[in-house]
Design a protein around this motif. Structure first.
Motif, mmCIF file in Angstrom:
data_model
loop_
_atom_site.group_PDB
_atom_site.id
_atom_site.type_symbol
_atom_site.label_atom_id
_atom_site.label_comp_id
_atom_site.label_asym_id
_atom_site.label_seq_id
_atom_site.Cartn_x
_atom_site.Cartn_y
_atom_site.Cartn_z
ATOM 1 N N MET A 1 64.000 56.855 82.923
ATOM 2 C CA MET A 1 65.190 57.657 83.206
ATOM 3 C C MET A 1 66.395 57.047 82.490
ATOM 4 S SD MET A 1 66.766 58.632 86.944
ATOM 5 C CE MET A 1 65.260 59.476 87.414
ATOM 6 N N ARG A 2 67.162 57.878 81.805
ATOM 7 C CA ARG A 2 68.357 57.399 81.102
ATOM 8 C C ARG A 2 69.540 57.465 82.065
ATOM 9 N NH1 ARG A 2 70.584 58.970 75.055
ATOM 10 N NH2 ARG A 2 70.304 56.830 74.332
ATOM 11 N N VAL A 3 70.113 56.284 82.387
ATOM 12 C CA VAL A 3 71.141 56.181 83.420
ATOM 13 C C VAL A 3 72.447 55.696 82.811
ATOM 14 C CG1 VAL A 3 71.777 55.133 85.615
ATOM 15 C CG2 VAL A 3 69.356 55.590 85.108
ATOM 16 N N LEU A 4 73.502 56.489 82.946
ATOM 17 C CA LEU A 4 74.821 56.024 82.536
ATOM 18 C C LEU A 4 75.371 55.123 83.636
ATOM 19 C CD1 LEU A 4 77.168 56.213 80.447
ATOM 20 C CD2 LEU A 4 78.189 57.894 81.983
ATOM 21 N N VAL A 5 75.820 53.920 83.250
ATOM 22 C CA VAL A 5 76.382 52.963 84.201
ATOM 23 C C VAL A 5 77.857 52.780 83.875
ATOM 24 C CG1 VAL A 5 76.249 50.642 85.176
ATOM 25 C CG2 VAL A 5 74.155 51.781 84.340
ATOM 26 N N SER A 6 78.730 53.271 84.754
ATOM 27 C CA SER A 6 80.160 53.011 84.568
ATOM 28 C C SER A 6 80.464 51.621 85.112
ATOM 29 C CB SER A 6 80.997 54.065 85.298
ATOM 30 O OG SER A 6 80.887 53.911 86.701
ATOM 31 N N GLY A 7 81.407 50.937 84.477
ATOM 32 C CA GLY A 7 81.703 49.562 84.894
ATOM 33 C C GLY A 7 80.558 48.618 84.573
ATOM 34 N N ALA A 8 79.836 48.889 83.500
ATOM 35 C CA ALA A 8 78.618 48.134 83.187
ATOM 36 C C ALA A 8 78.867 46.685 82.823
ATOM 37 C CB ALA A 8 77.859 48.822 82.054
ATOM 38 N N LEU A 20 68.090 47.791 86.569
ATOM 39 C CA LEU A 20 67.603 49.083 86.075
ATOM 40 C C LEU A 20 66.565 48.886 84.973
ATOM 41 C CD1 LEU A 20 70.980 51.047 85.972
ATOM 42 C CD2 LEU A 20 68.978 51.668 87.351
ATOM 43 N N ILE A 21 66.824 47.948 84.078
ATOM 44 C CA ILE A 21 65.857 47.656 83.010
ATOM 45 C C ILE A 21 64.546 47.169 83.613
ATOM 46 C CG2 ILE A 21 65.358 46.125 81.072
ATOM 47 C CD1 ILE A 21 68.353 46.241 80.387
ATOM 48 N N ALA A 22 64.638 46.264 84.599
ATOM 49 C CA ALA A 22 63.438 45.736 85.250
ATOM 50 C C ALA A 22 62.649 46.842 85.942
ATOM 51 C CB ALA A 22 63.826 44.651 86.253
ATOM 52 N N ALA A 23 63.353 47.889 86.387
ATOM 53 C CA ALA A 23 62.692 49.014 87.063
ATOM 54 C C ALA A 23 62.180 50.059 86.080
ATOM 55 C CB ALA A 23 63.654 49.658 88.057
ATOM 56 N N GLY A 24 62.369 49.823 84.789
ATOM 57 C CA GLY A 24 61.834 50.734 83.783
ATOM 58 C C GLY A 24 62.774 51.820 83.318
ATOM 59 N N HIS A 25 64.055 51.721 83.677
ATOM 60 C CA HIS A 25 65.035 52.717 83.258
ATOM 61 C C HIS A 25 65.744 52.282 81.969
ATOM 62 C CE1 HIS A 25 64.404 54.862 86.970
ATOM 63 N NE2 HIS A 25 64.701 53.785 87.683
ATOM 64 N N GLU A 26 66.428 53.229 81.363
ATOM 65 C CA GLU A 26 67.179 52.960 80.131
ATOM 66 C C GLU A 26 68.673 53.121 80.425
ATOM 67 O OE1 GLU A 26 67.895 54.834 75.662
ATOM 68 O OE2 GLU A 26 66.272 55.616 76.934
ATOM 69 N N PRO A 27 69.397 51.998 80.613
ATOM 70 C CA PRO A 27 70.819 52.112 80.921
ATOM 71 C C PRO A 27 71.668 52.380 79.679
ATOM 72 C CG PRO A 27 70.153 49.815 80.988
ATOM 73 C CD PRO A 27 68.917 50.615 80.690
ATOM 74 N N CYS A 28 72.647 53.255 79.836
ATOM 75 C CA CYS A 28 73.687 53.471 78.835
ATOM 76 C C CYS A 28 74.989 52.975 79.467
ATOM 77 C CB CYS A 28 73.809 54.946 78.475
ATOM 78 S SG CYS A 28 72.278 55.663 77.860
ATOM 79 N N LEU A 29 75.813 52.310 78.690
ATOM 80 C CA LEU A 29 76.940 51.586 79.253
ATOM 81 C C LEU A 29 78.264 52.260 78.920
ATOM 82 C CD1 LEU A 29 75.781 48.011 78.096
ATOM 83 C CD2 LEU A 29 74.848 49.454 79.922
ATOM 84 N N LEU A 30 79.042 52.566 79.965
ATOM 85 C CA LEU A 30 80.396 53.091 79.783
ATOM 86 C C LEU A 30 81.374 51.973 80.122
ATOM 87 C CD1 LEU A 30 82.488 55.293 79.272
ATOM 88 C CD2 LEU A 30 82.171 56.058 81.644
ATOM 89 N N VAL A 31 82.075 51.473 79.100
ATOM 90 C CA VAL A 31 82.963 50.321 79.283
ATOM 91 C C VAL A 31 84.252 50.537 78.499
ATOM 92 C CG1 VAL A 31 81.056 48.699 79.641
ATOM 93 C CG2 VAL A 31 81.922 49.089 77.329
ATOM 94 N N ARG A 32 85.287 49.836 78.923
ATOM 95 C CA ARG A 32 86.553 49.899 78.195
ATOM 96 C C ARG A 32 86.544 48.985 76.978
ATOM 97 N NH1 ARG A 32 90.686 49.469 83.278
ATOM 98 N NH2 ARG A 32 89.095 47.977 83.899
ATOM 99 N N ASN A 33 85.849 47.848 77.087
ATOM 100 C CA ASN A 33 85.869 46.838 76.038
ATOM 101 C C ASN A 33 84.448 46.483 75.605
ATOM 102 O OD1 ASN A 33 86.292 44.701 74.336
ATOM 103 N ND2 ASN A 33 87.217 43.347 75.870
ATOM 104 N N PRO A 34 83.967 47.032 74.473
ATOM 105 C CA PRO A 34 82.601 46.733 74.028
ATOM 106 C C PRO A 34 82.362 45.247 73.769
ATOM 107 C CG PRO A 34 83.474 48.647 72.869
ATOM 108 C CD PRO A 34 84.621 48.044 73.615
ATOM 109 N N GLU A 35 83.407 44.513 73.382
ATOM 110 C CA GLU A 35 83.238 43.080 73.148
ATOM 111 C C GLU A 35 82.803 42.370 74.424
ATOM 112 O OE1 GLU A 35 83.296 41.143 70.435
ATOM 113 O OE2 GLU A 35 83.382 43.027 69.304
#
Length: 329
Positions: A1-8, A20-35
């Motif tokens: 499952m592709r999961v968007l995570v805000s505040g990642a 989420l990764i350990a559970a087999g999901h694919e996290p997508c990250l919503l963040v203010r600062n990619p660094e």
């Protein structure tokens, strides 16, 4: 499952990504600062969306192509570090949850807080306890966001207690309180604290991602301890006798009010505020049993959480190693 995570890249979000990764999901990250993603989560092939949750268009773009969402972004304001509380905790929440519902994402998981029940109406907080009318701005913003999430429908809401553990990108809340207790001593007052390991919370959140289950409420306060008991746990795991100061609740509130005024004039590195004092004095235990059963979760002992947190605080330079005694790295 592709999961968007805000505040990642935050405390809860970063640990939730790992779970989420350990559970087999694919996290997508919503963040203010990619660094910050690279600093907090390390090198990796992360799917990163740069944006602020207060920006509806940025949130919409990030949700595109996702199956589900974990809304873990929020601003804290209890210990004096809050910024635009309503902007993040209400406007941002509406942008994430509302648009996720419009797009038909399932499940939609929201990380709330037991603060929406504090001060409590009864001696035990349950998932069905009435929402409170808090005095402080943080509590009001969280209750307003909570009402929206409930009215929206179809949302799984998780209510964590005081979150502690290693790997906090910006020191805040209970971790900050543990540091202050070891540095300056413990105010032993009525009330107590619910200690929840961030790693246990992350596992609980990952286990919420079963489609088709709607309008669930999971209370997960953690281990309730009085302030005297928490001081004793710290002394036990470090092997160092700490300082404790017994005082009435009114004295603590008075001290907190004075500190609030002083902090407007000079920087003071002590997390006690009038809002924090209210939480310290009025919190009661939480009924986590239904959540633990439904999610098949066992919380680690509070001593393990405190030990790991203090060891990490010393290793990261937040706390003088001599303060943590035998836990010193």
């Amino acid at each position: 499952m592709r999961v968007l995570v805000s505040g990642a890249s935050g405390f809860v979000g970063s640990h939730a990504v790992a779970a989420l990764i350990a559970a087999g999901h694919e996290p997508c990250l919503l963040v203010r600062n990619p660094e910050k993603v690279r600093r907090v989560l390390g090198a990796g092939e992360w799917v990163v969306h740069q944006g602020d949750i207060r920006d509806a268009a940025a949130v919409r773009a990030a949700l595109d192509g996702c199956d589900a969402v974990l809304h873990a972004a929020a601003d804290m304001g209890v210990t004096g570090h809050g910024a635009d509380l309503r902007g993040s905790n209400v406007v941002g929440l509406r942008n994430v949850l509302g648009q996720a519902a419009e797009l038909g994402l399932d499940p939609i998981v929201h990380v709330s807080t037991i603060a929406v029940f504090v001060p409590p109406a009864e001696p035990l907080i349950t998932a069905d306890s009435p929402l409170t009318s808090p005095r402080n701005a943080y509590g009001r913003s969280k209750v307003e966001g909570e009402r929206y999430a409930r009215e929206l429908g179809g949302v799984t809401i998780v209510y964590p207690g005081g979150i502690a553990g290693p790997g906090q990108p910006t020191l805040d809340a209970l971790n900050e309180g543990l540091r202050a207790g070891l540095r300056w001593g413990w105010p032993v007052v009525p009330g107590g604290v619910s200690v929840l390991d961030v790693r246990d919370l992350a596992v609980a959140l990952a286990r919420c991602f079963t489609p088709g289950l709607r309008d669930r409420r999971y209370l997960l306060g953690g281990h309730f301890r009085t302030w005297g008991e928490l001081a004793e746990i710290c002394a036990e795991v470090t092997g160092r006798a700490g300082r404790a100061y017994r005082m009435p609740g009114g004295v603590l509130r008075g001290m907190a009010a004075v500190l609030d005024r002083l902090k407007r004039l000079v920087p003071i590195d002590y997390p006690l505020t009038r809002d924090a004092a209210d939480f310290m004095l009025t919190l009661v235990p939480t009924d986590d049993g239904p959540t633990l059963k439904d999610l098949e979760l066992t919380l680690r002992p509070v001593e393990d959480t405190v030990s790991d947190t203090l060891r990490w605080l010393a290793a990261e330079g937040h706390l003088n190693p001599r303060r943590v005694g035998r836990l010193a790295p």
